[in-house]
Design an enzyme around this catalytic site. Structure first.
Site, mmCIF file in Angstrom:
data_model
loop_
_atom_site.group_PDB
_atom_site.id
_atom_site.type_symbol
_atom_site.label_atom_id
_atom_site.label_comp_id
_atom_site.label_asym_id
_atom_site.label_seq_id
_atom_site.Cartn_x
_atom_site.Cartn_y
_atom_site.Cartn_z
ATOM 1 N N LYS A 1 1.230 30.425 -19.271
ATOM 2 C CA LYS A 1 2.528 29.897 -18.866
ATOM 3 C C LYS A 1 3.658 30.599 -19.619
ATOM 4 C CE LYS A 1 4.350 26.115 -20.447
ATOM 5 N NZ LYS A 1 4.638 24.711 -20.808
ATOM 6 N N ASP B 1 4.471 24.444 -15.359
ATOM 7 C CA ASP B 1 4.533 23.402 -16.374
ATOM 8 C C ASP B 1 4.230 22.065 -15.715
ATOM 9 O OD1 ASP B 1 6.794 22.730 -14.934
ATOM 10 O OD2 ASP B 1 8.147 22.697 -16.667
#
Length: 226
Positions: free
Chosen positions: A129, A147
């Site tokens: 991420k 997220d």
């Protein structure tokens, strides 16, 4: 991330319409983390895990003034970094990671943030991420950083159902029109943060409600005393 309820998957025409609408509302969406260069962006994203962007920005305001480079961060030391970010959750472990990744940037990359996923993910505290955020924002690559907000929106709307962040990311790459790919994750994260909220999605003011598969839609709250 909790396992999402199974929902139907939106088709390409609906996905196209959703991102057209996002583009109409905000053609150039921006992330909310403050940074001054590629290095401070990387550090800010590492610090943002399990923390709010506002909280990170408050903590890094002075940190980035006194240590805006890997060399500056190493000179500050773990204790010095801890002192500046102690208001952020998990600050001790994060300070160690920021110090270690700064060292590696100096030793292996000449003090520069690499623009390749493999090199980024090899740095302490940097996962997929975080790498996706840096590649997208700084290097303008069409990556999607999943997220909790984006994971929720991808599943709830039917845009990209998936049991894991990687499944949602992969599904989005298949359905998001190429011309919208660069900004897709910003639109979806901001939508999840401010409208498609975890506990009570504000469907009554959602700009993409007509295509969203979430049911039942949340009605406009009644006014007090009505």
């Amino acid at each position: 991330m909790p396992t999402p309820k199974k929902v139907k998957r939106l088709g390409r025409p609906a996905a196209e319409a959703i991102f057209e609408r996002f583009h109409e509302i905000e053609p150039e969406p921006k992330g909310e983390l403050a940074y001054v260069n590629a290095f401070t962006l990387l550090v800010a994203v590492v610090l943002s895990a399990q923390a709010t962007d506002a909280g990170v920005n408050k903590a890094t305001r002075r940190l980035f003034e006194i240590a805006p480079s890997p060399a500056g961060m190493v000179a500050l030391g773990v204790a010095g970094i801890e002192k500046e970010i102690r208001t952020i959750g998990l600050y001790r472990n994060k300070a160690k990671n920021v110090f270690a990744l700064s060292q590696q940037l100096l030793e292996r990359h000449g003090g520069e943030v690499p623009g390749e996923r493999e090199a980024l993910e090899a740095l302490p505290g940097v996962g997929r991420k975080t790498a996706n955020v840096v590649l997208n924002i700084w290097f303008k690559q069409p990556t999607i950083a999943v997220d909790t907000h984006l994971f929720r929106v991808g599943n709830r709307t039917g845009l990209a159902p998936g049991k894991t962040p990687l499944e949602v990311e992969t599904a989005l790459h298949k359905i998001v029109p190429d011309r919208f790919m660069l900004h897709a994750h910003h639109w979806l994260i901001l939508h999840g943060r401010y409208i498609c909220k975890a506990r009570t999605p504000e469907c009554w003011r959602c700009p993409i409600a007509q295509w969203c598969l979430y049911e039942p839609k949340t009605p406009l709250p009644a006014k007090p005393g009505s």
